[in-house]
Design a protein around this motif. Sequence first.
Motif, PDB file in Angstrom:
ATOM      1  N   GLU A  88      -9.622   2.698 -17.182  1.00 56.58           N
ATOM      2  CA  GLU A  88      -8.602   1.926 -17.896  1.00 56.58           C
ATOM      3  C   GLU A  88      -7.583   1.258 -16.989  1.00 56.58           C
ATOM      4  OE1 GLU A  88      -6.784   2.827 -21.737  1.00 56.58           O
ATOM      5  OE2 GLU A  88      -8.199   4.508 -21.851  1.00 56.58           O
ATOM      6  N   ASP A  92      -7.167  -2.665 -16.912  1.00 53.61           N
ATOM      7  CA  ASP A  92      -5.870  -3.194 -17.322  1.00 53.61           C
ATOM      8  C   ASP A  92      -5.328  -4.162 -16.275  1.00 53.61           C
ATOM      9  OD1 ASP A  92      -3.530  -3.214 -19.145  1.00 53.61           O
ATOM     10  OD2 ASP A  92      -2.527  -2.295 -17.418  1.00 53.61           O
ATOM     11  N   ILE A 115     -14.117   1.612 -23.867  1.00 54.40           N
ATOM     12  CA  ILE A 115     -12.689   1.386 -24.079  1.00 54.40           C
ATOM     13  C   ILE A 115     -12.535   0.385 -25.221  1.00 54.40           C
ATOM     14  CG2 ILE A 115     -10.508   0.675 -23.038  1.00 54.40           C
ATOM     15  CD1 ILE A 115     -11.790   1.319 -20.283  1.00 54.40           C
ATOM     16  N   GLU A 119      -7.050  -1.475 -27.021  1.00 51.80           N
ATOM     17  CA  GLU A 119      -6.432  -0.865 -25.843  1.00 51.80           C
ATOM     18  C   GLU A 119      -6.424  -1.846 -24.669  1.00 51.80           C
ATOM     19  OE1 GLU A 119      -8.287   2.945 -25.011  1.00 51.80           O
ATOM     20  OE2 GLU A 119      -8.256   3.434 -27.147  1.00 51.80           O
ATOM     21  N   ARG A 122      -3.570  -4.483 -24.786  1.00 50.08           N
ATOM     22  CA  ARG A 122      -2.218  -3.906 -24.751  1.00 50.08           C
ATOM     23  C   ARG A 122      -1.230  -4.672 -23.878  1.00 50.08           C
ATOM     24  NH1 ARG A 122      -3.665   1.430 -23.653  1.00 50.08           N
ATOM     25  NH2 ARG A 122      -4.077   0.847 -21.514  1.00 50.08           N
TER      26      ARG A 122
END
Length: 171
Positions: A88, A92, A115, A119, A122
Amino acid sequence: MKFAVVGTGVIGSGWITRMLAHGHEVVATDPSESAYETMLEQVKSNWPYAERMGLHPNASLDNLTFTPYLEEAVKDADLIQENVPEVEEIKDKVLTDIDFYARPDAIIGSSTSGIKPTELQRNLKHPERLVVAHPFHPVYILPLVEIVPGKQTSEETVIKAEEIYEAIGND
């Protein structure tokens, strides 16, 4: 159509092969030291399978360029296919960078298998343009991709993504 592929491992190289086989321009990027050589070897290894399935008249390995710079790879792409490790924090960071450097109308597809798209959205300034685009493996042979929108993905993005991924399916 111009594609950017971020992350050129097995899945990324599979996407590259499929996009090239359908006559599109691809800019690939990966920060790994030997990424270019490894990716090119994999795409060349995949190419005979693409040839057997049938190539678009504009299909060519010459439509592939590589840059170690993400911002250069994504700046002019219609669709950016992200294929970084399934962590993640890594996804990200990479998706935030893609979101920053990509054209406002570019679609971002993530090859994640675990994932949720919500998410992944975000920390994006333009979360409406992200979908999970999870391919079946091997990508260069199986023309199937699961498209999953997040809570903030626009309907327009979903429709456009479906059209683009269908266009690099079987002719």
